[in-house]
Design a protein around this motif. Sequence first.
Motif, PDB file in Angstrom:
ATOM      1  N   THR A 127     -10.443   7.951   2.759  1.00 23.51           N
ATOM      2  CA  THR A 127      -9.436   8.189   3.783  1.00 23.51           C
ATOM      3  C   THR A 127      -8.252   7.263   3.524  1.00 23.51           C
ATOM      4  OG1 THR A 127     -10.275   6.483   5.284  1.00 23.51           O
ATOM      5  CG2 THR A 127     -11.257   8.693   5.472  1.00 23.51           C
ATOM      6  N   PRO A 128      -7.080   7.577   4.078  1.00 21.81           N
ATOM      7  CA  PRO A 128      -5.955   6.642   3.924  1.00 21.81           C
ATOM      8  C   PRO A 128      -6.306   5.236   4.394  1.00 21.81           C
ATOM      9  CG  PRO A 128      -5.167   8.738   4.735  1.00 21.81           C
ATOM     10  CD  PRO A 128      -6.668   8.834   4.738  1.00 21.81           C
ATOM     11  N   ALA A 177      -7.119  -0.577   3.248  1.00 28.63           N
ATOM     12  CA  ALA A 177      -7.871  -1.827   3.301  1.00 28.63           C
ATOM     13  C   ALA A 177      -7.982  -2.484   1.932  1.00 28.63           C
ATOM     14  CB  ALA A 177      -9.270  -1.565   3.876  1.00 28.63           C
ATOM     15  N   LEU A 178      -7.845  -1.711   0.868  1.00 27.13           N
ATOM     16  CA  LEU A 178      -7.958  -2.251  -0.491  1.00 27.13           C
ATOM     17  C   LEU A 178      -6.613  -2.633  -1.100  1.00 27.13           C
ATOM     18  CD1 LEU A 178     -10.483   0.328  -1.994  1.00 27.13           C
ATOM     19  CD2 LEU A 178     -10.999  -1.972  -1.175  1.00 27.13           C
ATOM     20  N   ALA A 179      -5.525  -2.216  -0.469  1.00 23.53           N
ATOM     21  CA  ALA A 179      -4.209  -2.317  -1.096  1.00 23.53           C
ATOM     22  C   ALA A 179      -3.818  -3.746  -1.453  1.00 23.53           C
ATOM     23  CB  ALA A 179      -3.150  -1.689  -0.196  1.00 23.53           C
ATOM     24  N   ALA A 180      -4.083  -4.699  -0.554  1.00 18.08           N
ATOM     25  CA  ALA A 180      -3.622  -6.068  -0.772  1.00 18.08           C
ATOM     26  C   ALA A 180      -4.235  -6.696  -2.023  1.00 18.08           C
ATOM     27  CB  ALA A 180      -3.927  -6.928   0.455  1.00 18.08           C
ATOM     28  N   CYS A 226      -1.185   7.510  -7.227  1.00 11.33           N
ATOM     29  CA  CYS A 226      -0.540   6.441  -8.011  1.00 11.33           C
ATOM     30  C   CYS A 226      -0.884   5.044  -7.541  1.00 11.33           C
ATOM     31  CB  CYS A 226       0.972   6.631  -8.001  1.00 11.33           C
ATOM     32  SG  CYS A 226       1.767   6.378  -6.386  1.00 11.33           S
ATOM     33  N   GLY A 227      -1.525   4.898  -6.369  1.00  9.68           N
ATOM     34  CA  GLY A 227      -1.892   3.572  -5.892  1.00  9.68           C
ATOM     35  C   GLY A 227      -0.683   2.683  -5.703  1.00  9.68           C
ATOM     36  N   SER A 270      -2.233   6.761   0.820  1.00  4.71           N
ATOM     37  CA  SER A 270      -2.379   5.509   1.542  1.00  4.71           C
ATOM     38  C   SER A 270      -1.009   4.910   1.831  1.00  4.71           C
ATOM     39  CB  SER A 270      -3.199   4.512   0.711  1.00  4.71           C
ATOM     40  OG  SER A 270      -2.997   3.187   1.146  1.00  4.71           O
ATOM     41  N   PRO A 271      -0.630   4.768   3.095  1.00  2.00           N
ATOM     42  CA  PRO A 271       0.670   4.165   3.406  1.00  2.00           C
ATOM     43  C   PRO A 271       0.841   2.772   2.807  1.00  2.00           C
ATOM     44  CG  PRO A 271      -0.227   5.229   5.359  1.00  2.00           C
ATOM     45  CD  PRO A 271      -1.314   5.242   4.323  1.00  2.00           C
TER      46      PRO A 271
END
Length: 207
Positions: free
Chosen positions: A9-10, A15-18, A57-58, A79-80
């Motif tokens: 899910t977005p 939650a993984l972006a940082a 593209c992450g 993912s925003p």
Amino acid sequence: MAYARPVSTPASWDALAARYDEADDHGLGDPAVRAAWRELLTGLLPPAPARVADLGCGTGTLTLLLAEAGHRVDGVDFSPAMVRRARAKLAGRTGVTVERGDAADPPLVPSYDVVLCRHVLWALPDPAAALRRWVGLLAPTGRLVLVEGDWHTGAGLRASETVALVERAGCTAELHPLSERAELWGGPVPDERYAVVGRPAQLPKSR
């Protein structure tokens, strides 16, 4: 298909972006790893400037790498938080965009020279349907470039499965094994990693 679909899910990717870029093959912070990915993509893509759709593209690492090589790139991620980081990474560059959208059904207009997707196909709920949409984004001489794996965690797609999916989407499939390319991953890996290049099959000319 014998692979485990994650709950994707977005919010789960937000939650993984940082910390997403901390992995050697995600952030490409190591110059040797970055150079290896540049060499790999140079060999799989047509010469610049090509029009490239970077789906899922992450944080935009490959988007940036391709833009630096002179390609025109449109990145898409659902993912925003990933999109914000990608846009920050690409700030000030021309010929590149990053939009929020579903990689399985990207909000893009044909015709692309390349549809690139890395470590996303396996996680989609209907990879066959996604591939049909991606083929529809290609110019007549365009190509799919899919970097995938069958990971030791039990997730992923075997190379034979990805090849079969690409062929079912109406393309020829060219397999490039990558497991032994330790320089791409920051060290040796215990699982199957590969790229598949798919090209729409040419219909026979009518007499």
